[in-house]
Design a protein around this motif. Structure first.
Motif, PDB file in Angstrom:
ATOM      1  N   PRO A 106      -3.093  -5.133  -6.662  1.00 61.53           N
ATOM      2  CA  PRO A 106      -3.960  -4.357  -7.549  1.00 61.53           C
ATOM      3  C   PRO A 106      -3.313  -4.124  -8.914  1.00 61.53           C
ATOM      4  O   PRO A 106      -2.116  -3.840  -9.006  1.00 61.53           O
ATOM      5  N   ASN A 107      -4.094  -4.270  -9.960  1.00 59.08           N
ATOM      6  CA  ASN A 107      -3.608  -3.958 -11.298  1.00 59.08           C
ATOM      7  C   ASN A 107      -3.124  -2.516 -11.352  1.00 59.08           C
ATOM      8  O   ASN A 107      -3.697  -1.623 -10.725  1.00 59.08           O
ATOM      9  N   GLY A 108      -2.041  -2.302 -12.110  1.00 61.14           N
ATOM     10  CA  GLY A 108      -1.497  -0.970 -12.294  1.00 61.14           C
ATOM     11  C   GLY A 108      -0.430  -0.585 -11.295  1.00 61.14           C
ATOM     12  O   GLY A 108       0.308   0.379 -11.513  1.00 61.14           O
ATOM     13  N   LYS A 109      -0.311  -1.315 -10.198  1.00 58.73           N
ATOM     14  CA  LYS A 109       0.748  -1.051  -9.216  1.00 58.73           C
ATOM     15  C   LYS A 109       2.001  -1.814  -9.637  1.00 58.73           C
ATOM     16  O   LYS A 109       1.937  -2.828 -10.330  1.00 58.73           O
ATOM     17  N   SER A 110       3.157  -1.343  -9.193  1.00 59.32           N
ATOM     18  CA  SER A 110       4.392  -2.085  -9.458  1.00 59.32           C
ATOM     19  C   SER A 110       4.559  -3.175  -8.403  1.00 59.32           C
ATOM     20  O   SER A 110       3.977  -3.097  -7.312  1.00 59.32           O
ATOM     21  N   LEU A 111       5.361  -4.176  -8.713  1.00 54.32           N
ATOM     22  CA  LEU A 111       5.658  -5.209  -7.722  1.00 54.32           C
ATOM     23  C   LEU A 111       6.295  -4.608  -6.485  1.00 54.32           C
ATOM     24  O   LEU A 111       6.077  -5.088  -5.371  1.00 54.32           O
ATOM     25  N   MET A 112       7.067  -3.536  -6.648  1.00 62.03           N
ATOM     26  CA  MET A 112       7.685  -2.856  -5.519  1.00 62.03           C
ATOM     27  C   MET A 112       6.625  -2.214  -4.634  1.00 62.03           C
ATOM     28  O   MET A 112       6.661  -2.349  -3.415  1.00 62.03           O
ATOM     29  N   GLU A 113       5.659  -1.522  -5.245  1.00 65.86           N
ATOM     30  CA  GLU A 113       4.597  -0.877  -4.469  1.00 65.86           C
ATOM     31  C   GLU A 113       3.784  -1.914  -3.704  1.00 65.86           C
ATOM     32  O   GLU A 113       3.429  -1.697  -2.537  1.00 65.86           O
ATOM     33  N   VAL A 114       3.509  -3.034  -4.337  1.00 69.02           N
ATOM     34  CA  VAL A 114       2.776  -4.109  -3.685  1.00 69.02           C
ATOM     35  C   VAL A 114       3.579  -4.652  -2.506  1.00 69.02           C
ATOM     36  O   VAL A 114       3.038  -4.890  -1.422  1.00 69.02           O
ATOM     37  N   ALA A 115       4.883  -4.828  -2.700  1.00 66.76           N
ATOM     38  CA  ALA A 115       5.744  -5.329  -1.626  1.00 66.76           C
ATOM     39  C   ALA A 115       5.752  -4.371  -0.436  1.00 66.76           C
ATOM     40  O   ALA A 115       5.611  -4.803   0.716  1.00 66.76           O
ATOM     41  N   ILE A 116       5.894  -3.094  -0.696  1.00 69.47           N
ATOM     42  CA  ILE A 116       5.927  -2.102   0.390  1.00 69.47           C
ATOM     43  C   ILE A 116       4.594  -2.090   1.130  1.00 69.47           C
ATOM     44  O   ILE A 116       4.548  -2.081   2.362  1.00 69.47           O
ATOM     45  N   ALA A 117       3.489  -2.099   0.398  1.00 74.10           N
ATOM     46  CA  ALA A 117       2.157  -2.061   1.010  1.00 74.10           C
ATOM     47  C   ALA A 117       1.878  -3.304   1.859  1.00 74.10           C
ATOM     48  O   ALA A 117       1.051  -3.254   2.768  1.00 74.10           O
ATOM     49  N   ASN A 118       2.587  -4.398   1.560  1.00 76.70           N
ATOM     50  CA  ASN A 118       2.361  -5.653   2.277  1.00 76.70           C
ATOM     51  C   ASN A 118       3.521  -6.039   3.183  1.00 76.70           C
ATOM     52  O   ASN A 118       3.629  -7.192   3.605  1.00 76.70           O
ATOM     53  N   ASN A 119       4.384  -5.071   3.474  1.00 74.96           N
ATOM     54  CA  ASN A 119       5.488  -5.258   4.415  1.00 74.96           C
ATOM     55  C   ASN A 119       6.370  -6.458   4.057  1.00 74.96           C
ATOM     56  O   ASN A 119       6.710  -7.274   4.909  1.00 74.96           O
ATOM     57  N   ILE A 120       6.737  -6.547   2.788  1.00 74.77           N
ATOM     58  CA  ILE A 120       7.643  -7.607   2.336  1.00 74.77           C
ATOM     59  C   ILE A 120       9.059  -7.188   2.711  1.00 74.77           C
ATOM     60  O   ILE A 120       9.606  -6.233   2.163  1.00 74.77           O
ATOM     61  N   ARG A 121       9.624  -7.887   3.669  1.00 75.02           N
ATOM     62  CA  ARG A 121      10.975  -7.574   4.141  1.00 75.02           C
ATOM     63  C   ARG A 121      12.006  -7.865   3.053  1.00 75.02           C
ATOM     64  O   ARG A 121      11.927  -8.883   2.379  1.00 75.02           O
ATOM     65  N   GLY A 122      12.950  -6.944   2.871  1.00 75.85           N
ATOM     66  CA  GLY A 122      14.012  -7.138   1.895  1.00 75.85           C
ATOM     67  C   GLY A 122      13.821  -6.349   0.615  1.00 75.85           C
ATOM     68  O   GLY A 122      14.727  -6.278  -0.203  1.00 75.85           O
ATOM     69  N   ILE A 123      12.654  -5.749   0.431  1.00 76.70           N
ATOM     70  CA  ILE A 123      12.447  -4.829  -0.685  1.00 76.70           C
ATOM     71  C   ILE A 123      12.573  -3.441  -0.075  1.00 76.70           C
ATOM     72  O   ILE A 123      11.647  -2.931   0.556  1.00 76.70           O
ATOM     73  N   ASP A 124      13.747  -2.841  -0.203  1.00 74.35           N
ATOM     74  CA  ASP A 124      14.025  -1.567   0.465  1.00 74.35           C
ATOM     75  C   ASP A 124      13.443  -0.371  -0.275  1.00 74.35           C
ATOM     76  O   ASP A 124      12.947   0.559   0.346  1.00 74.35           O
ATOM     77  N   ALA A 125      13.551  -0.365  -1.592  1.00 73.33           N
ATOM     78  CA  ALA A 125      12.955   0.688  -2.424  1.00 73.33           C
ATOM     79  C   ALA A 125      13.318   2.093  -1.950  1.00 73.33           C
ATOM     80  O   ALA A 125      12.457   2.943  -1.762  1.00 73.33           O
ATOM     81  N   GLU A 126      14.596   2.329  -1.778  1.00 70.34           N
ATOM     82  CA  GLU A 126      15.061   3.615  -1.257  1.00 70.34           C
ATOM     83  C   GLU A 126      14.675   4.802  -2.118  1.00 70.34           C
ATOM     84  O   GLU A 126      14.457   5.892  -1.605  1.00 70.34           O
ATOM     85  N   CYS A 127      14.560   4.620  -3.428  1.00 73.20           N
ATOM     86  CA  CYS A 127      14.221   5.748  -4.305  1.00 73.20           C
ATOM     87  C   CYS A 127      12.718   5.895  -4.504  1.00 73.20           C
ATOM     88  O   CYS A 127      12.277   6.804  -5.207  1.00 73.20           O
ATOM     89  N   GLY A 128      11.934   5.004  -3.924  1.00 72.11           N
ATOM     90  CA  GLY A 128      10.489   5.093  -4.044  1.00 72.11           C
ATOM     91  C   GLY A 128       9.935   4.656  -5.382  1.00 72.11           C
ATOM     92  O   GLY A 128       8.794   4.951  -5.705  1.00 72.11           O
ATOM     93  N   GLY A 129      10.726   3.983  -6.165  1.00 70.35           N
ATOM     94  CA  GLY A 129      10.237   3.473  -7.444  1.00 70.35           C
ATOM     95  C   GLY A 129      10.633   4.296  -8.647  1.00 70.35           C
ATOM     96  O   GLY A 129      10.047   4.155  -9.711  1.00 70.35           O
ATOM     97  N   CYS A 130      11.640   5.139  -8.498  1.00 67.70           N
ATOM     98  CA  CYS A 130      12.078   6.008  -9.599  1.00 67.70           C
ATOM     99  C   CYS A 130      13.115   5.362 -10.512  1.00 67.70           C
ATOM    100  O   CYS A 130      13.661   6.029 -11.380  1.00 67.70           O
ATOM    101  N   CYS A 131      13.407   4.095 -10.285  1.00 69.38           N
ATOM    102  CA  CYS A 131      14.411   3.382 -11.079  1.00 69.38           C
ATOM    103  C   CYS A 131      15.763   4.074 -11.008  1.00 69.38           C
ATOM    104  O   CYS A 131      16.394   4.365 -12.026  1.00 69.38           O
ATOM    105  N   SER A 132      16.187   4.355  -9.750  1.00 70.55           N
ATOM    106  CA  SER A 132      17.484   5.008  -9.603  1.00 70.55           C
ATOM    107  C   SER A 132      18.358   4.402  -8.502  1.00 70.55           C
ATOM    108  O   SER A 132      19.456   4.885  -8.280  1.00 70.55           O
ATOM    109  N   CYS A 133      17.883   3.359  -7.813  1.00 70.73           N
ATOM    110  CA  CYS A 133      18.706   2.851  -6.709  1.00 70.73           C
ATOM    111  C   CYS A 133      18.938   1.344  -6.732  1.00 70.73           C
ATOM    112  O   CYS A 133      19.876   0.867  -6.116  1.00 70.73           O
ATOM    113  N   ALA A 134      18.083   0.584  -7.367  1.00 66.53           N
ATOM    114  CA  ALA A 134      18.193  -0.878  -7.488  1.00 66.53           C
ATOM    115  C   ALA A 134      18.033  -1.617  -6.163  1.00 66.53           C
ATOM    116  O   ALA A 134      18.464  -2.753  -6.029  1.00 66.53           O
TER     117      ALA A 134
END
Length: 107
Positions: free
Chosen positions: A19-47
């Protein structure tokens, strides 16, 4: 809706509608892309949402800002010129067909 292709650690491909407006990270999490951990939830603080943008697309994305650039210095997998944090890339129609590779490790 744009389609984003994630190349997983095992080399398999997963193309997902993004969906437009979502981050690639949010899209990955919503689609169960293994290997995108996103520990900070998208706050640009964990890499832990590090990806490698396909070279064909690297010039089409806005440059990383200073915070993203500094965080990329501390990624677990090798930092490469095409390294980006997926939480900092916002999906738009212009990204239809974008390909990103998930690195072998996050953290």
């Amino acid at each position: 809706m744009p389609t984003i292709t994630y190349i997983l650690k095992d080399g398999s491909h997963k193309a997902v509608a993004a969906p437009n407006g979502k981050s690639l990270m949010e899209v990955a999490i919503a689609n169960n892309i293994r290997g995108i951990d996103a520990e900070c939830g998208g706050c640009c603080s964990c890499a832990t949402c590090h990806v490698y943008v396909d070279e064909e697309w690297s010039g089409r994305l806005p440059d990383a800002d200073q915070m993203e650039d500094e965080l990329l210095d501390g990624v677990s997998a090798q930092r490469r010129p095409e390294s980006r944090l997926s939480c900092q890339i916002t999906v738009s129609d212009a990204l239809d067909g974008l390909v990103v590779r998930v690195p072998t490790t996050q953290g």
